[in-house]
Enzyme design. Structure first.
Site, mmCIF file in Angstrom:
data_model
loop_
_atom_site.group_PDB
_atom_site.id
_atom_site.type_symbol
_atom_site.label_atom_id
_atom_site.label_comp_id
_atom_site.label_asym_id
_atom_site.label_seq_id
_atom_site.Cartn_x
_atom_site.Cartn_y
_atom_site.Cartn_z
ATOM 1 N N ARG A 145 -2.848 -59.736 -43.564
ATOM 2 C CA ARG A 145 -2.268 -58.549 -42.930
ATOM 3 C C ARG A 145 -1.408 -58.950 -41.723
ATOM 4 N NH1 ARG A 145 -7.336 -56.117 -39.385
ATOM 5 N NH2 ARG A 145 -8.543 -58.029 -39.392
ATOM 6 N N PHE A 191 -7.509 -45.986 -49.654
ATOM 7 C CA PHE A 191 -7.005 -44.690 -49.229
ATOM 8 C C PHE A 191 -5.563 -44.459 -49.667
ATOM 9 C CE2 PHE A 191 -9.930 -45.847 -45.538
ATOM 10 C CZ PHE A 191 -11.044 -45.418 -46.218
ATOM 11 N N ASP A 204 -18.183 -53.453 -43.527
ATOM 12 C CA ASP A 204 -17.865 -52.029 -43.700
ATOM 13 C C ASP A 204 -18.383 -51.508 -45.047
ATOM 14 O OD1 ASP A 204 -16.753 -51.082 -41.376
ATOM 15 O OD2 ASP A 204 -14.700 -51.575 -41.935
ATOM 16 N N GLU A 211 -3.351 -39.320 -45.969
ATOM 17 C CA GLU A 211 -2.650 -40.305 -46.784
ATOM 18 C C GLU A 211 -1.785 -39.674 -47.859
ATOM 19 O OE1 GLU A 211 -5.939 -40.186 -46.191
ATOM 20 O OE2 GLU A 211 -6.231 -41.878 -44.824
ATOM 21 N N HIS A 213 -6.825 -54.393 -46.421
ATOM 22 C CA HIS A 213 -8.253 -54.418 -46.738
ATOM 23 C C HIS A 213 -8.527 -54.420 -48.243
ATOM 24 C CE1 HIS A 213 -8.532 -54.081 -42.524
ATOM 25 N NE2 HIS A 213 -9.778 -53.706 -42.463
ATOM 26 N N SER A 267 -5.674 -51.992 -37.301
ATOM 27 C CA SER A 267 -6.194 -52.798 -38.413
ATOM 28 C C SER A 267 -5.105 -53.273 -39.356
ATOM 29 C CB SER A 267 -7.170 -52.003 -39.270
ATOM 30 O OG SER A 267 -8.220 -51.528 -38.522
ATOM 31 N N ARG A 306 -8.385 -58.412 -45.184
ATOM 32 C CA ARG A 306 -8.800 -58.222 -43.796
ATOM 33 C C ARG A 306 -9.114 -59.540 -43.100
ATOM 34 N NH1 ARG A 306 -12.798 -58.119 -40.299
ATOM 35 N NH2 ARG A 306 -12.878 -56.409 -38.807
HETATM 36 C C1 LIG Z 1 -9.488 -41.307 -46.100
HETATM 37 C C2 LIG Z 1 -9.690 -42.189 -44.941
HETATM 38 N N1 LIG Z 1 -8.622 -42.596 -44.225
HETATM 39 C C3 LIG Z 1 -8.799 -43.439 -43.182
HETATM 40 C C4 LIG Z 1 -10.029 -43.888 -42.839
HETATM 41 C C5 LIG Z 1 -10.213 -44.874 -41.710
HETATM 42 N N2 LIG Z 1 -10.856 -44.247 -40.565
HETATM 43 C C6 LIG Z 1 -12.177 -44.356 -40.334
HETATM 44 S S1 LIG Z 1 -12.678 -43.511 -39.006
HETATM 45 C C7 LIG Z 1 -11.110 -42.968 -38.675
HETATM 46 C C8 LIG Z 1 -10.848 -42.097 -37.498
HETATM 47 C C9 LIG Z 1 -11.708 -40.907 -37.506
HETATM 48 O O1 LIG Z 1 -11.508 -40.123 -36.381
HETATM 49 P P1 LIG Z 1 -12.383 -38.839 -36.178
HETATM 50 O O2 LIG Z 1 -12.420 -38.059 -37.437
HETATM 51 O O3 LIG Z 1 -11.890 -38.135 -34.981
HETATM 52 O O4 LIG Z 1 -13.839 -39.437 -35.979
HETATM 53 P P2 LIG Z 1 -14.686 -39.698 -34.646
HETATM 54 O O5 LIG Z 1 -13.787 -39.551 -33.467
HETATM 55 O O6 LIG Z 1 -15.748 -38.663 -34.642
HETATM 56 O O7 LIG Z 1 -15.238 -41.070 -34.789
HETATM 57 C C10 LIG Z 1 -10.222 -43.464 -39.644
HETATM 58 C C11 LIG Z 1 -8.791 -43.208 -39.659
HETATM 59 C C12 LIG Z 1 -11.118 -43.445 -43.621
HETATM 60 N N3 LIG Z 1 -12.373 -43.867 -43.380
HETATM 61 N N4 LIG Z 1 -10.921 -42.599 -44.650
#
Ligand SMILES: Cc1ncc(C[n+]2csc(CCOP(=O)(O)OP(=O)(O)O)c2C)c(N)n1
Ligand SMILES: [Mg+2]
Lengths: 328, 288
Positions: A23, A96, A130, A71, A122, A50, A180
């Site tokens: 990456r 995703f 993960d 996405e 990833h 990432s 990753r």
């Molecule tokens: C479909 C999808 N896209 C991207 C991700 C990567 N990802 C994991 S957590 C996150 C941010 C989440 O933010 P939020 O919903 O505000 O959660 P919190 O602040 O409560 O941790 C992302 C983009 C994912 N897990 N699933």
């Protein structure tokens, strides 16, 4: 006995290798493009750090677009952007994008022949702790079945950078798969790289090992071990899954008489599937496919998982022994 | 209803376990686990009908974790409630663990759905709510989402479905900590006025302090009284709550405290003084 080809200009990996995530090569390629190709815009879906698009966000903020965690929207938006003459590089984790937004990629982008570039980060089980939800193991089949798609699985960070820069010069959809973890950097600036052409890195005519991604390194290590047992393995870096370099594959089958493929992905429909489709129609030889055997992964360290799911050099060598036994 | 003081103490211990678990794992999500602690504690101690001995009890209420990355808080809660032995917490994310990096329903007792790909939990929960209703089962369904997660279109598709089918047995909770990975939610992809959006979709909406156990419990009770619409609780929280250096820092979204000094400092912020590794050896109530 065959050996590493001079013209491959590989790093002398037997003396040790530097490990860099592929990456990073994507990030460097994007930076180069932002400097040199004014059509390029870089899109992400809340994973800028990432996926390394944060390097673009920091240096060329005017070229960076964040679509938030959406996405499907991002992929179709990129389709729209591309119709205005821009060249969008959309970026998120493989699951995703190749999974979540597959229909957008299929119907809007591939059917409509839109000039959208996809960076899928990833990829592979080496995503590690993960766990299975983030270990993308299915992008190769998902993307390669789409007419008009170009699919590249770079072996290391150098190759990833070259593939990224190439993608902007190509008219049409491109999917680039990255990992990753830090993986051995085996190629150099001078290593030949042409999309659509598989590179023979090591000569040999007892068996051909056709690999992609970080498993090319594992294949080279396997070949060295096999050489000690008197088995002369050809090693081919088949970084472009589509369009597949049929000539190099069929020639290898003819000259070696046995083939093993290796990829960090599901065994169904991936590189192994492509090679099997070609060989069974053009030149059937004994063949084995190294990859994940139709299961989801689990949490663990990258190395533990590669070992448990059978994708290390020892596993490749074992499959080689199997096909060699079938030759006679 | 459990005494609020007592639940504050439970919340403090849950945060402690989240920190120790993540330090031990060496990777994982701190911020969104800490912000959701009171949301989870008020639900599991005051509201949710469940039986740790029999996770599939037919008369249970359902809890769905849509923001799967926040599983450390779920795992800490499930262990404290007795769904599995506490010692499992220290195997988080390691090979052969029952506690995967993101929840897997086939490995962890008490986990209803596998999660980790955002934007799917509300649909899953809505489907459960619909299924229960159709079969005359009085169970309620609670689903916890992130605020960044609200970007996903599928959330709003489910929002329409749940309202269309009058799923008054469905309660969404949005952990409104104003942070996603790439930064502030309003800078990355603005959500406000979020409550108005959900109201426009036909939901009953409460906007409350998500760290106030009394307010949380009250909102859950109000949800149970509603006889027509689904409910969305917008729980205003602080990402990283309770650990000074993590609070409101986007960079602590997906990072664990380091073993040693750093996790010790985190525990210190929570009012614990015993060496961090000692908490692995004792039960939930031990405070050093
Ligand atoms: C479909 C999808 N896209 C991207 C991700 C990567 N990802 C994991 S957590 C996150 C941010 C989440 O933010 P939020 O919903 O505000 O959660 P919190 O602040 O409560 O941790 C992302 C983009 C994912 N897990 N699933
Ligand atoms: Mg958030």
């Amino acid at each position: 006995m065959g050996d590493i080809r001079e013209e491959a200009r590989l790093v002398d990996y037997r003396k040790g290798v530097e490990e860099v995530p592929s990456r990073d090569g994507y990030g460097h390629g994007l930076l180069w493009l932002c400097e040199n190709d004014e059509r390029v815009v870089v899109c992400d879906a809340d994973l800028a750090k990432s996926t390394r698009t944060i390097w673009v966000r920091d240096k060329y903020p005017e070229k960076f677009i964040d679509f938030g965690i959406a996405e499907q929207d991002m992929l179709a938006e990129a389709g729209g952007l591309s119709r205005t003459g821009l060249v969008p590089f959309v970026t998120t984790y493989g699951v995703f994008v190749a999974g979540r937004a597959w229909d957008q990629i299929r119907t809007s982008i591939c059917y409509g022949e839109l000039n959208v570039k996809i960076g899928g980060a990833h990829g592979g089980i080496s995503v590690g702790p993960d766990g299975p939800t983030h270990q993308s193991l299915e992008e190769i089949p998902l993307m390669r079945v789409l007419p008009g798609m170009t699919l590249v699985v770079p072996t290391d960070a150098h190759e990833a950078k070259k593939a990224t820069i190439w993608a902007a010069s190509h008219e049409g959809p491109v999917y680039l798969r990255f990992g990753r973890e830090g993986v051995p950097v085996i190629t150099t600036e001078e290593t030949p790289f042409t999309v659509g052409r598989a590179e023979v890195y090591r000569d040999g005519d007892d068996v051909a090992i056709i690999a992609c991604g970080p498993l090319v390194y594992e294949a080279l290590v396997a070949a060295d071990a096999l050489a000690k047992d008197g088995v002369d393995a050809r090693v081919i870096n088949c970084h472009t899954i589509k369009p597949l370099d049929v000539d190099t594959i069929v020639t290898a089958a003819k000259e070696c008489g046995a083939v093993v493929t290796a990829e960090e992905a599901q065994v169904y429909g991936g590189l192994g599937g492509c090679v099997a489709e070609v060989l069974c129609q053009q030149h059937p030889v004994p063949m084995r496919i190294v990859g994940i055997e139709d299961v989801f992964g689990e949490s663990g360290s990258p190395r533990e998982l590669l070992d448990r799911y059978g994708m290390n050099s020892g596993n490749i060598a074992a499959k080689v022994k199997e096909v060699i036994a079938m030759k006679s | 209803m459990v005494d609020t003081k007592e639940l504050e103490e439970v919340s403090r211990k849950i945060r402690r376990d989240i920190m120790v678990m993540l330090a031990e794992a060496g990777s994982g999500h701190s911020g969104g686990s800490l912000s959701a602690t009171e949301i989870m504690v008020s639900l599991f101690w005051n509201v949710l009908r469940h039986d740790p001995e029999n996770p599939d009890w037919e008369e249970r209420d359902w809890f769905v974790l849509s923001k799967g990355h926040a599983c450390p808080v779920l795992y800490a809660v499930l262990a404290a409630r007795g769904f599995f032995p506490r010692k499992e917490l220290w195997t988080l994310r390691k090979l052969d663990t029952i506690l995967q990096g993101h929840p897997h329903r086939l490995k962890t007792p008490g986990v209803e759905f596998s999660a980790g790909s955002l934007g799917q939990g509300l649909s899953l929960a809505s489907g459960v709510a619909m299924g229960l209703k159709r079969q005359g089962n009085p169970g309620n369904v609670y689903v916890l989402m992130g605020d960044g997660e609200q970007n996903e279109g599928a959330i709003w598709e489910a929002g329409m479905t749940a309202a269309q089918y009058d799923l008054d047995n469905l309660c969404g909770i949005c952990d409104r900590n104003y942070l996603m990975i790439d930064g502030n939610t309003e800078e990355v992809m603005g959500l406000d006025p979020l409550a108005d959006k959900w109201r426009a979709f036909g939901w009953q909406v409460f906007e409350i302090d998500g760290h106030d156990l009394r307010q949380m419990t009250y909102a859950y009770e109000r949800f149970q009284l509603e006889k027509k619409r689904p409910t969305m609780i917008i729980a205003n929280t602080i990402k990283g709550k309770g650990v000074s250096f993590m609070e409101n820092q986007a960079d602590w979204h997906g990072a664990p405290p380091k073993k040693g000094e750093q996790v010790q400092q985190a525990l210190g912020d929570l009012g614990f003084t015993a060496p961090w590794e000692d908490f692995k050896k004792h039960d939930f109530d031990w405070v050093g």
